[in-house]
Write a protein that holds these residues in place. Structure first.
Motif, short mmCIF file in Angstrom:
data_model
loop_
_atom_site.label_atom_id
_atom_site.label_comp_id
_atom_site.label_asym_id
_atom_site.label_seq_id
_atom_site.Cartn_x
_atom_site.Cartn_y
_atom_site.Cartn_z
N VAL A 33 0.93 -1.27 -0.08
CA VAL A 33 0.07 0.08 0.26
C VAL A 33 0.98 1.23 -0.02
O VAL A 33 2.07 1.20 0.50
N ARG A 34 0.18 2.26 -0.64
CA ARG A 34 0.91 3.64 -0.43
C ARG A 34 -0.25 4.66 -0.19
O ARG A 34 -1.30 4.67 -0.82
N ARG A 35 0.09 5.53 0.73
CA ARG A 35 -0.85 6.72 1.06
C ARG A 35 -0.28 7.98 0.64
O ARG A 35 0.93 8.22 1.01
N SER A 36 -1.06 8.81 0.22
CA SER A 36 -0.61 10.22 0.14
C SER A 36 -1.65 10.80 0.76
O SER A 36 -2.48 10.42 1.26
N SER A 110 5.68 1.66 5.86
CA SER A 110 6.11 2.26 7.09
C SER A 110 4.99 2.85 7.92
O SER A 110 5.28 3.44 9.04
N TYR A 111 3.57 2.36 7.53
CA TYR A 111 2.63 2.96 8.09
C TYR A 111 2.10 1.84 9.20
O TYR A 111 2.47 0.49 8.95
N LYS A 112 1.62 2.29 10.19
CA LYS A 112 1.07 1.63 11.23
C LYS A 112 -0.38 0.79 10.82
O LYS A 112 -0.99 1.40 9.63
N PHE A 113 -0.57 -0.28 11.26
CA PHE A 113 -1.82 -0.86 10.66
C PHE A 113 -3.01 -0.17 11.62
O PHE A 113 -3.63 -0.87 12.57
N HIS A 114 -3.46 0.86 11.11
CA HIS A 114 -4.40 1.79 11.77
C HIS A 114 -5.22 2.60 10.59
O HIS A 114 -4.39 3.05 9.89
N GLY A 115 -6.29 2.97 11.01
CA GLY A 115 -6.93 4.15 10.16
C GLY A 115 -7.11 3.55 8.71
O GLY A 115 -7.90 2.40 8.48
N ARG A 116 -6.57 4.23 7.70
CA ARG A 116 -6.77 3.81 6.39
C ARG A 116 -6.27 2.45 6.03
O ARG A 116 -6.85 1.81 5.08
N VAL A 117 -4.86 2.30 6.50
CA VAL A 117 -4.34 0.93 6.20
C VAL A 117 -5.29 -0.16 6.62
O VAL A 117 -5.45 -1.14 5.92
N LYS A 118 -5.88 -0.29 7.84
CA LYS A 118 -6.65 -1.34 8.38
C LYS A 118 -7.85 -1.35 7.67
O LYS A 118 -8.34 -2.15 7.30
N SER A 119 -8.63 -0.28 7.33
CA SER A 119 -9.71 -0.08 6.50
C SER A 119 -9.42 -0.78 5.14
O SER A 119 -10.25 -1.52 4.43
#
Length: 131
Positions: A33-36, A110-119
């Motif tokens: 995954v990649r968040r911007s 590098s993202y926590k498994f929380h919020g958008r990544v968990k969703s």
């Protein structure tokens, strides 16, 4: 500039630490995954060949045309980033199941498994992908 460089180094170390134990195969590819600030992107990657099998994102496929100033713009529902990432998870999950991929290794970078990544992960699981 020194503070920004230090933060980038810390992020790169976190990515390397997570990636050290994750390897994608054709049967069980790596789901990354990649968040911007604006969009959410996901890919299924086969690390043995170094190929991206499929991808999905919340970014629009075509650039939006600007509305003329004389017409009133219709009201839209407020779509949150979390619901968009859930939809991206469902989309890539459906694509994977159609191609015969039933499980994947989740790479959160590098993202926590929380919020958008968990969703996102919940959306992929709902579509039938085992993570």
């Amino acid at each position: 500039m020194k503070a920004a460089k230090k933060l980038n180094q810390k992020r790169k170390r976190r990515v390397a630490r997570v990636r050290a134990t994750i390897i994608g195969t054709p049967e069980r590819p790596r789901l990354t995954v990649r968040r911007s600030n604006r969009y959410f992107y996901a890919q299924l990657i086969d690390d043995t060949k170094g190929h991206t099998l499929m991808s999905a994102s919340s970014a629009p496929a075509k650039p939006k045309k600007t509305a003329s100033k004389t017409k009133a713009a219709p009201e839209k529902k407020a779509i949150t980033k979390t619901t968009e990432s859930f939809a991206v998870g469902e989309l890539i999950g459906k694509k994977a199941v159609e191609k015969g991929i039933v499980s994947a290794v989740f790479d959160r970078r590098s993202y926590k498994f929380h919020g958008r990544v968990k969703s996102f992960a919940d959306g992929a699981k709902k579509a039938g992908l085992t993570i």
